[in-house]
Design a protein around this motif. Sequence first.
Motif, PDB file in Angstrom:
ATOM      1  N   LEU A  70     -10.637 -96.149 -17.274  1.00  0.00           N
ATOM      2  CA  LEU A  70      -9.765 -97.144 -17.876  1.00  0.00           C
ATOM      3  C   LEU A  70      -8.648 -96.504 -18.802  1.00  0.00           C
ATOM      4  N   GLY A  71      -8.734 -95.215 -19.075  1.00  0.00           N
ATOM      5  CA  GLY A  71      -7.794 -94.802 -20.024  1.00  0.00           C
ATOM      6  C   GLY A  71      -7.419 -93.317 -19.647  1.00  0.00           C
ATOM      7  N   ASP A  72      -7.413 -92.554 -20.722  1.00  0.00           N
ATOM      8  CA  ASP A  72      -6.904 -91.127 -20.408  1.00  0.00           C
ATOM      9  C   ASP A  72      -8.155 -90.364 -20.313  1.00  0.00           C
ATOM     10  N   SER A 108      -1.233-104.463 -30.816  1.00  0.00           N
ATOM     11  CA  SER A 108      -2.459-105.340 -29.964  1.00  0.00           C
ATOM     12  C   SER A 108      -2.918-106.371 -30.942  1.00  0.00           C
ATOM     13  N   LYS A 109      -3.840-107.281 -30.029  1.00  0.00           N
ATOM     14  CA  LYS A 109      -4.428-108.101 -30.722  1.00  0.00           C
ATOM     15  C   LYS A 109      -5.723-108.546 -29.947  1.00  0.00           C
ATOM     16  N   LYS A 156      -7.738-106.390 -24.551  1.00  0.00           N
ATOM     17  CA  LYS A 156      -9.076-105.794 -24.119  1.00  0.00           C
ATOM     18  C   LYS A 156      -8.601-104.397 -24.676  1.00  0.00           C
ATOM     19  N   THR A 157      -9.006-104.144 -26.056  1.00  0.00           N
ATOM     20  CA  THR A 157      -9.001-102.943 -26.889  1.00  0.00           C
ATOM     21  C   THR A 157     -10.120-102.995 -27.949  1.00  0.00           C
ATOM     22  N   GLY A 199      -1.794 -99.908 -23.673  1.00  0.00           N
ATOM     23  CA  GLY A 199      -2.002 -98.394 -23.429  1.00  0.00           C
ATOM     24  C   GLY A 199      -2.265 -98.041 -21.710  1.00  0.00           C
ATOM     25  N   ARG A 200      -2.735 -96.753 -21.726  1.00  0.00           N
ATOM     26  CA  ARG A 200      -2.810 -96.299 -20.098  1.00  0.00           C
ATOM     27  C   ARG A 200      -3.452 -97.520 -19.190  1.00  0.00           C
TER      28      ARG A 200
END
Length: 215
Positions: A31-33, A122-123, A127-128, A172-173
């Motif tokens: 789900l990311g880097d 973001s808020k 999904k962070t 993000g990614r």
Amino acid sequence: MKTPELISTIKKALNLLVNSADELRDLDQVLGDGDLGITVSAGANAVIGMLESADSNQKPAQVTRVCAKAFANANPSTMAALVAGGLLAGSKIWNDKEEISRSDAEAFIRAAADSIAQRGKSKVGDKTILDAIVPACDALRDCPADGDAMEAVITAAAAAVVETRNLQSRRGRASWLQDRSIGLQDPGATAFLRLLEAWRDATTGEVSEPLARMK
């Protein structure tokens, strides 16, 4: 909590947090880097190393600024920059305080969350990491004076982390996956939960089973 106890607890908690590096790496690979495990372990170890020679006569805000610098310099990742920025924002809230209370901790976390939201554009709901930080902060605010604040905060964060599986990543990614991100647990939110659990275990001296583990 005064500076000597703060330094000791940070070191103990971060020593425990690095045990979650593999889990965070695995979550971030889908789900990311894929670098969150390294960011957390490198940053945690850098902070621990810096605090080994920290002056216990410093104020808590100064300790926090030392942690922010060490974490940011350990790894040039986006998460490292966001975390460092959050720590610096929180340190400004404490000013010249000699001792940190529960309300001071809440104000610190709230300021850190605001900084991350602004810097990361973001808020809550994107999904962070914010999806765990804000509910945890609210739980700390709402916990009765005679309640177990740490458990309330962890319970709220764990529920929020599980809920991220139902969200679509919007920053993000991970946002590149669009609706394919649904069903996956947010790595950043999980990292914050693991930090809270590590902090609790550092203060109790007992290691508990992590919550919200993906099967």
